[in-house]
Design an enzyme around this catalytic site. Structure first.
Site, PDB file in Angstrom:
ATOM      1  N   TYR A  89     -30.543  19.173 -30.588  1.00  0.00           N
ATOM      2  CA  TYR A  89     -30.147  20.400 -31.233  1.00  0.00           C
ATOM      3  C   TYR A  89     -29.426  19.963 -32.635  1.00  0.00           C
ATOM      4  O   TYR A  89     -29.446  20.549 -33.458  1.00  0.00           O
ATOM      5  CB  TYR A  89     -29.362  21.051 -30.287  1.00  0.00           C
ATOM      6  CG  TYR A  89     -28.407  22.102 -31.105  1.00  0.00           C
ATOM      7  CD1 TYR A  89     -29.032  23.347 -31.352  1.00  0.00           C
ATOM      8  CD2 TYR A  89     -27.146  22.091 -31.372  1.00  0.00           C
ATOM      9  CE1 TYR A  89     -28.378  24.397 -31.751  1.00  0.00           C
ATOM     10  CE2 TYR A  89     -26.405  23.052 -31.694  1.00  0.00           C
ATOM     11  CZ  TYR A  89     -26.952  24.216 -31.998  1.00  0.00           C
ATOM     12  OH  TYR A  89     -26.431  25.254 -32.590  1.00  0.00           O
ATOM     13  N   GLU A 116     -23.114  32.706 -29.428  1.00  0.00           N
ATOM     14  CA  GLU A 116     -21.709  32.196 -29.902  1.00  0.00           C
ATOM     15  C   GLU A 116     -20.633  33.039 -29.162  1.00  0.00           C
ATOM     16  O   GLU A 116     -19.637  32.729 -28.651  1.00  0.00           O
ATOM     17  CB  GLU A 116     -21.655  32.253 -31.240  1.00  0.00           C
ATOM     18  CG  GLU A 116     -22.291  31.170 -32.170  1.00  0.00           C
ATOM     19  CD  GLU A 116     -21.872  29.643 -31.698  1.00  0.00           C
ATOM     20  OE1 GLU A 116     -20.989  29.632 -30.893  1.00  0.00           O
ATOM     21  OE2 GLU A 116     -22.703  28.608 -32.208  1.00  0.00           O
ATOM     22  N   TRP A 148     -20.814  24.878 -25.698  1.00  0.00           N
ATOM     23  CA  TRP A 148     -21.964  25.104 -26.385  1.00  0.00           C
ATOM     24  C   TRP A 148     -23.068  24.779 -25.644  1.00  0.00           C
ATOM     25  O   TRP A 148     -24.281  25.366 -25.288  1.00  0.00           O
ATOM     26  CB  TRP A 148     -22.091  24.724 -28.067  1.00  0.00           C
ATOM     27  CG  TRP A 148     -23.346  24.894 -28.624  1.00  0.00           C
ATOM     28  CD1 TRP A 148     -24.420  23.973 -28.593  1.00  0.00           C
ATOM     29  CD2 TRP A 148     -24.274  26.246 -28.473  1.00  0.00           C
ATOM     30  NE1 TRP A 148     -25.717  24.652 -28.953  1.00  0.00           N
ATOM     31  CE2 TRP A 148     -25.443  26.036 -28.944  1.00  0.00           C
ATOM     32  CE3 TRP A 148     -23.837  27.547 -28.400  1.00  0.00           C
ATOM     33  CZ2 TRP A 148     -26.657  27.206 -29.044  1.00  0.00           C
ATOM     34  CZ3 TRP A 148     -24.877  28.889 -28.384  1.00  0.00           C
ATOM     35  CH2 TRP A 148     -26.189  28.323 -28.922  1.00  0.00           C
TER      36      TRP A 148
END
Length: 215
Positions: free
Chosen positions: A29, A51, A59
């Site tokens: 990522y 988010e 995350w």
């Protein structure tokens, strides 16, 4: 310190500290997505919603569930999500593959409706969000970001949050907005020395060239 906030793998490649050394999904990522400029409306909508789901979580937790979220929310096609009903909310609350938070689920449906409004007003979500692109001097200093508790919001993210809230969006606080800006390339927060920093700088420069060519 030149290497502040960086980790070095066994091949000598330096990365931002937050992606860790052992999680391949997180490293990938960092290497292929985070910070690279995004102008696709679906991806922009997806990210700001995810988010919002991240609030209070990490995350990586959301990233591991991202495909489940995509399946649950019609690929984050906001025109489809805007049509979700109370029954859809109830069904999503039974879906163990996502974060089963009623407020965040309802916020995603609400935000889909608001996204349609933004698209009609500005032509695209990209045209709206890229008004909040940060210039290099608006980026936090290396020392502010290269720590376990980095800066979490900026004046630009506060402005974006305030405007989105005024337009009726939910779960879009300034910290959420800043994480969105970092991920979508509105600011390049790859640390100096990270092997992806220059690639992101180049991608942002190419985006501007393409936009100028199209205008």
């Amino acid at each position: 310190m030149a290497d502040a906030g960086l980790i070095t793998d066994t091949h000598g490649v330096k990365r931002c500290w937050w992606c860790g050394e052992n999680d391949e999904l997180y490293r990938n990522y960092h290497d292929t997505e985070w910070g690279f400029p995004v102008t696709d409306d679906i991806r922009l909508f997806e990210k700001i919603c995810l988010e919002g789901f991240q609030a209070g979580l990490s995350w990586i937790t959301i990233l591991r569930k991202r495909e489940n979220f995509r399946a649950a929310f019609a690929g984050f096609d906001f025109h489809k999500v805007a049509q979700f009903t109370v029954q859809d909310v109830d069904n999503l609350l039974l879906d163990a593959g996502i974060i089963r938070h009623k407020g965040k689920i309802e916020a995603t449906i609400n935000n889909a409706k608001r996204a349609i409004e933004l698209q009609k007003e500005f032509g695209s979500l990209a045209a709206y969000f890229w008004h909040y692109e940060a210039s290099p001097e608006q980026r936090p200093a290396q020392a502010d970001y290269a720590s376990i508790s980095p800066i979490a919001q900026t004046e630009l993210s506060k402005q974006l949050s305030k405007d989105l809230k005024k337009r009726g969006w939910k779960f879009v606080g300034p910290t959420t907005c800043y994480a969105f800006m970092q991920a979508m390339g509105l600011v390049n927060d790859h640390l100096e020395g990270c092997f992806k920093r220059d690639a992101v700088l180049e991608a942002r420069a190419n985006l501007k060239k393409n936009l100028l060519t199209q205008s």
